[in-house]
Design a protein around this motif. Sequence first.
Motif, PDB file in Angstrom:
ATOM      1  N   THR A 191       0.820  -1.210   0.000  1.00  0.00           N
ATOM      2  CA  THR A 191       0.000   0.000   0.000  1.00  0.00           C
ATOM      3  C   THR A 191       0.857   1.264   0.000  1.00  0.00           C
ATOM      4  OG1 THR A 191      -0.244  -0.219   2.416  1.00  0.00           O
ATOM      5  CG2 THR A 191      -2.029  -1.067   1.038  1.00  0.00           C
ATOM      6  N   ASP A 192       2.000   1.225   0.682  1.00  0.00           N
ATOM      7  CA  ASP A 192       2.921   2.370   0.610  1.00  0.00           C
ATOM      8  C   ASP A 192       3.401   2.566  -0.827  1.00  0.00           C
ATOM      9  OD1 ASP A 192       2.655   2.767   3.315  1.00  0.00           O
ATOM     10  OD2 ASP A 192       4.620   1.958   3.855  1.00  0.00           O
ATOM     11  N   LYS A 195       0.553   4.034  -3.004  1.00  0.00           N
ATOM     12  CA  LYS A 195       0.355   5.467  -2.762  1.00  0.00           C
ATOM     13  C   LYS A 195       1.473   6.274  -3.431  1.00  0.00           C
ATOM     14  CE  LYS A 195      -1.774   8.993  -0.875  1.00  0.00           C
ATOM     15  NZ  LYS A 195      -1.003  10.108  -1.427  1.00  0.00           N
ATOM     16  N   ASP A 199       1.017   9.060  -6.388  1.00  0.00           N
ATOM     17  CA  ASP A 199       1.545  10.423  -6.247  1.00  0.00           C
ATOM     18  C   ASP A 199       2.432  10.784  -7.435  1.00  0.00           C
ATOM     19  OD1 ASP A 199       0.201  10.650  -3.856  1.00  0.00           O
ATOM     20  OD2 ASP A 199       1.967  10.293  -2.598  1.00  0.00           O
ATOM     21  N   GLN A 206      -7.083   7.791  -2.211  1.00  0.00           N
ATOM     22  CA  GLN A 206      -7.024   7.438  -0.800  1.00  0.00           C
ATOM     23  C   GLN A 206      -6.707   5.943  -0.755  1.00  0.00           C
ATOM     24  OE1 GLN A 206      -7.592   9.961   1.526  1.00  0.00           O
ATOM     25  NE2 GLN A 206      -7.851  11.286  -0.277  1.00  0.00           N
ATOM     26  N   VAL A 207      -5.605   5.564  -0.126  1.00  0.00           N
ATOM     27  CA  VAL A 207      -5.230   4.154  -0.008  1.00  0.00           C
ATOM     28  C   VAL A 207      -5.441   3.737   1.440  1.00  0.00           C
ATOM     29  CG1 VAL A 207      -3.412   2.438  -0.308  1.00  0.00           C
ATOM     30  CG2 VAL A 207      -3.533   4.397  -1.861  1.00  0.00           C
ATOM     31  N   VAL A 216      -8.119   1.041  -2.830  1.00  0.00           N
ATOM     32  CA  VAL A 216      -7.688   2.289  -3.452  1.00  0.00           C
ATOM     33  C   VAL A 216      -8.932   3.023  -3.934  1.00  0.00           C
ATOM     34  CG1 VAL A 216      -6.413   3.342  -5.357  1.00  0.00           C
ATOM     35  CG2 VAL A 216      -5.469   1.330  -4.189  1.00  0.00           C
TER      36      VAL A 216
END
Length: 288
Positions: A191-192, A195, A199, A206-207, A216
Amino acid sequence: HGHGDSLLVKAGSGAATFGQPDSPGVTAGTAKDTLTVAYNDADAFRELMDRCGDDIAAVIVEPIAGNMGLVLPEDGYLQLLRDETKKHGTVLIFDEVMCGFRTALHGAQSIYHIVPDMTTLGKIIGGGLPVAAYGGRKDIMDCVSPAGPVYQAGTLSGNPLAMAAGLETLRIITEDPDYVEKACAKTKILTDGLKAAADEAGAAVQVHRAGTMFSVFFSAVPVTNYATSEASDQEAFRRYFLSMLEQGIYLAPSQFETNFVSGVHSDEDIEKTINAARTAFEKAVVRG
């Protein structure tokens, strides 16, 4: 632990397990006896309990919602449910069919330190076969036959095939005391990475993550309930999903479904998914 785990086949499931969801409706007869409150709306819930609490038999909630995409409870929300139901003598039921085991070995209730009156479980405890379970306070469970007057039975209750797969599932995720934590750590890396990829592509997302669950949302504002989930950009999600699929990553085909990471997903799987997402987020963004 993966939908094609050979250990489950050996345990008696007889086949690799793989399922895709359908969407059965709720009948009018069921709905007429049900009051609904938006998830995370503390004021609305408090007002409902002040008005009707003494007549409400039970409050049932996914402590970590998974059927509108993954939506987390806001600070104090679950404690409010616990306090208000205790005040009115209302049974608090945590539906942990989805978040049980996946968020933590002992479920969402262990994360938020809330003890519900009853808990429902399913899906994950059956090793891919149809199994469900419920449990709760002794005085409630003593109402169930043969101890009490509430008759509960089913053609497949205690089915040996499902029990064999379920027991094997529980063995796998408990034999290594760090099994769930390791799977959660993999999910955080994923998830990091998602995101960061969003970006880089300039995609407003929004994750959300809870344990091994993640979603997501193509939204520039926080997603806290069904309304804000529904307001997310479904067309952007469609482009993202199709691009991921073209690259060999099969995600849940709706933004309102939650994704799961298993213990058998490798570091290479995680890296491949993040790399695919870089392309998918680029395709999801419509440039002016």
